[in-house]
Write an enzyme that holds these catalytic residues in place. Structure first.
Site, mmCIF file in Angstrom:
data_model
loop_
_atom_site.group_PDB
_atom_site.id
_atom_site.type_symbol
_atom_site.label_atom_id
_atom_site.label_comp_id
_atom_site.label_asym_id
_atom_site.label_seq_id
_atom_site.Cartn_x
_atom_site.Cartn_y
_atom_site.Cartn_z
ATOM 1 N N ASP A 286 0.880 -1.342 -0.083
ATOM 2 C CA ASP A 286 0.129 0.053 0.062
ATOM 3 C C ASP A 286 0.738 1.156 -0.078
ATOM 4 O O ASP A 286 1.791 1.315 0.962
ATOM 5 C CB ASP A 286 -0.852 -0.083 1.309
ATOM 6 C CG ASP A 286 -1.975 1.095 1.194
ATOM 7 O OD1 ASP A 286 -2.152 1.821 -0.030
ATOM 8 O OD2 ASP A 286 -2.831 0.940 2.085
ATOM 9 N N ASP A 287 0.529 2.113 -0.862
ATOM 10 C CA ASP A 287 1.361 3.449 -1.224
ATOM 11 C C ASP A 287 3.168 2.935 -1.100
ATOM 12 O O ASP A 287 3.819 4.073 -0.852
ATOM 13 C CB ASP A 287 1.243 4.315 0.288
ATOM 14 C CG ASP A 287 -0.318 4.901 0.165
ATOM 15 O OD1 ASP A 287 -1.264 4.532 -0.820
ATOM 16 O OD2 ASP A 287 -0.663 5.498 1.200
ATOM 17 N N CYS B 1 -6.072 4.233 -3.681
ATOM 18 C CA CYS B 1 -6.448 2.897 -3.043
ATOM 19 C C CYS B 1 -7.729 2.066 -3.761
ATOM 20 O O CYS B 1 -7.651 1.142 -4.408
ATOM 21 C CB CYS B 1 -6.556 2.712 -1.550
ATOM 22 S SG CYS B 1 -5.051 3.385 -1.063
ATOM 23 N N HIS C 47 -10.914 -2.404 1.568
ATOM 24 C CA HIS C 47 -11.163 -0.945 1.034
ATOM 25 C C HIS C 47 -12.061 -1.081 -0.076
ATOM 26 O O HIS C 47 -11.705 -0.043 -0.897
ATOM 27 C CB HIS C 47 -9.706 -0.284 0.911
ATOM 28 C CG HIS C 47 -9.699 1.176 1.264
ATOM 29 N ND1 HIS C 47 -8.805 1.960 0.882
ATOM 30 C CD2 HIS C 47 -10.732 1.793 1.729
ATOM 31 C CE1 HIS C 47 -9.136 3.223 1.303
ATOM 32 N NE2 HIS C 47 -10.428 3.267 1.873
ATOM 33 N N ASP D 176 -0.436 -0.647 -4.890
ATOM 34 C CA ASP D 176 -1.896 -0.178 -5.519
ATOM 35 C C ASP D 176 -1.519 1.164 -6.190
ATOM 36 O O ASP D 176 -2.586 1.457 -7.188
ATOM 37 C CB ASP D 176 -2.760 0.075 -4.285
ATOM 38 C CG ASP D 176 -2.501 1.033 -3.126
ATOM 39 O OD1 ASP D 176 -1.383 1.362 -2.981
ATOM 40 O OD2 ASP D 176 -3.542 0.990 -2.341
ATOM 41 N N GLN D 177 -0.734 2.107 -5.923
ATOM 42 C CA GLN D 177 -0.311 3.206 -6.549
ATOM 43 C C GLN D 177 1.071 3.795 -6.069
ATOM 44 O O GLN D 177 1.552 3.046 -5.282
ATOM 45 C CB GLN D 177 -1.488 4.096 -6.313
ATOM 46 C CG GLN D 177 -1.379 4.841 -4.949
ATOM 47 C CD GLN D 177 -2.564 4.438 -3.881
ATOM 48 O OE1 GLN D 177 -3.633 4.106 -4.402
ATOM 49 N NE2 GLN D 177 -2.056 4.056 -2.656
#
Ligand SMILES: *[C@@H]1O[C@H](CO)[C@@H](O)[C@H](O)[C@H]1NC(C)=O
Ligand SMILES: *[C@@H]1O[C@H](CO)[C@@H](O)[C@H](O)[C@H]1NC(C)=O
Length: 486
Positions: free
Chosen positions: A33-34, A73, A134, A340-341
């Site tokens: 994540d991130d 997300c 999420h 995710d990004q």
């Protein structure tokens, strides 16, 4: 009669084969994540230690132009699971906030969307999600769980229905941004000042305000203050939830040993299912803020708590790979690693420590449509099938996972809807040189903000590619020089 029995047995054998042939690979899909593309050793980082993730690049394929369908997300994860631009499933916002930030909010990934997980389950796969979801939870009440992962094809879920937020860790800060907090402060100051002025004017008998009106205003202000305080004091309790399947098992969840617990859940899922095809989606909580790391990793990296958190996640990836090896499943498992990004570059802690990652040469980060927001790591390992140590510069999307996995698992692609991803296997196996994406669309929430054009084989496109590579190489080269200088 005998013929009939034989026919029946033959069919039975066929059904059994169809349910779980040894040709059906397992999948371990790992999503950070991130995490920024520039945080990983295999993408050029020299100071953060990510040996286990880097091993996926050494033993598998590195996608250098892997693009997330969204820089946020919720929409990005919807795109991965459905193989479709998130605008198609309605998982994009028309307002500024593009993700779910309240667990109680109604809405989520529509149940008529088909995830690859659902299709694999129909093929006899055992399917597990460990970590962050999420993609919504409820429709009408807090009990209906209509958007829960188990409604989208997962057999097993251990993790957060929402996400990790700064408020989830005591003293971790506040997800309600500095901007809105200062708005609250200014409002309170203005109201207090106006009230004081009114009282003063009343006292000096310059205006006459009835006492009842004053009392009413005072009450309204006190109420407003109480609501604001209640909101912030209850935020953690109401939104930071850990679930196992349908049950809440920790509320609010504690960050302590959270990565260890998740790792254990992931490895036991694989152990439980080692004798049949499985899909494990390891959706890491790190490195979203609030950052955390366990004592073994705290203070060990060269990049503060952020680096500690990345290194602990890398350890966890190592544990998962070791489990595959121990279970003798490495050769039968496609491992995928991504984020995710892009990294949340401007994220800093209340004390000013950098809590966002690094996107390397790419500008911007999470929630922007500059390259840094959407260019993510893309590593694929499948020993014996994918050439080790190869890298592919073609544009690929995180939506490509859907058709790739569906086809590999011999499931049927849905025909009643548009799938935007393209099967990655021909590209990964070297059967074709160009990816299926001539155009990639980049949305900021619901608004199209850019289109990437990757021209098909033409002399022009070829020279354009070479030119781009030369530019990239010279940029990377100058970056390296600067580094060796200090
Ligand atoms: C799912 O249902 C909604 C609401 O009825 C509809 O708008 C949408 O097109 C459906 N999606 C698919 C993929 O069928
Ligand atoms: C490695 O990652 C850290 C943490 O994000 C970052 O500060 C640093 O600049 C990166 N180093 C390189 C060489 O990219």
């Amino acid at each position: 009669m005998n013929i009939l029995v034989a026919f029946f047995l033959l069919n039975l054998a066929k059904v059994n084969l169809g349910e779980s042939t040894s040709s059906q690979p397992n999948y371990v899909l790992i999503m950070a994540d991130d995490l920024g593309i520039g945080d990983l050793g295999c993408y050029g980082n020299t100071t953060l230690r990510t040996p286990h993730i880097d091993s996926l690049a050494e033993d598998g394929i590195t996608l250098t132009q892997h693009i997330a369908a969204s820089a946020l997300c919720t929409p990005s994860r919807a795109a991965v699971l459905t193989g479709r631009y998130p605008i198609r499933s309605g998982m994009t916002s028309y307002q500024r906030i593009g993700v779910y930030i309240f667990a109680a909010g109604s809405g989520g990934l529509p149940t008529n969307e088909t995830t690859f997980v659902k299709l694999l389950k129909e093929q006899g796969y055992s399917t597990g999600l460990v970590g962050k979801w999420h993609l919504g939870l409820n429709c009408e009440s807090s009990e209906d769980h209509c958007h829960h992962p188990l409604r989208h094809g997962f057999d097993y879920f251990y993790g957060l229905p929402l996400t990790n937020l700064r408020n989830c860790k005591p003293n971790g800060g506040n997800v309600i941004g500095v901007g809105s907090r200062s708005t609250v402060r200014t409002t309170i100051q203005t109201v207090t000042l106006s009230l004081f002025t009114l009282l003063l004017l009343n006292f000096l008998q310059l205006v006459r305000v009835p006492w009842r009106a004053l009392g009413f205003i005072l009450l309204a202000v006190a109420l407003l203050l109480a609501v604001v305080l209640l909101f912030f004091s209850q935020f953690r309790n109401l939104n930071c939830i850990l679930m196992r399947n349908w049950t809440i098992i920790q509320q609010p969840f504690s960050c302590e040993n959270l990565t260890q617990r998740m790792t254990k859940e992931a490895t036991s899922f694989m152990e439980r299912n080692s004798d049949r095809p499985f899909l494990l989606f390891m959706s890491f909580i790190p490195v979203h803020t609030a950052l955390y790391a366990s004592p073994e990793f705290l203070g060990k990296s060269k990049h503060g708590l952020y680096g500690d958190s990345v290194e602990e996640m890398d350890w966890s990836v190592g544990q998962i790979l070791a489990s595959l090896e121990r279970l003798n499943l490495s050769d039968r498992t496609l491992v995928y690693f991504t984020s995710d990004q892009g990294a949340h570059v401007e994220e800093i802690s209340d004390t000013g420590e950098v809590h966002g990652g690094w996107n390397g040469i790419y500008k911007g980060g999470k929630s922007t449509n500059w390259e840094g927001g959407i260019r993510v790591p893309g590593l694929l390992r499948w020993p014996g099938v994918l050439t080790a140590g190869r890298s592919i510069d073609e544009p690929t999307s995180n939506m490509d996972l859907f058709p790739t996995i569906v086809k590999l698992s011999e499931a049927t692609m849905p025909t009643d809807r548009i799938i935007d991803g393209h099967d990655l296997m021909p590209l990964l196996l070297g059967e074709v040189q160009q990816s299926g994406h001539e155009f990639l669309f980049h949305y900021c929430n619901s608004y199209l903000s850019a289109v990437r054009w990757h021209p098909r084989h033409t002399p022009f496109s070829h020279s354009f590619q070479c030119c781009r590579r030369a530019m990239l190489d010279s940029k990377l080269g100058s970056g390296r020089k600067e580094e060796s200088g200090d």
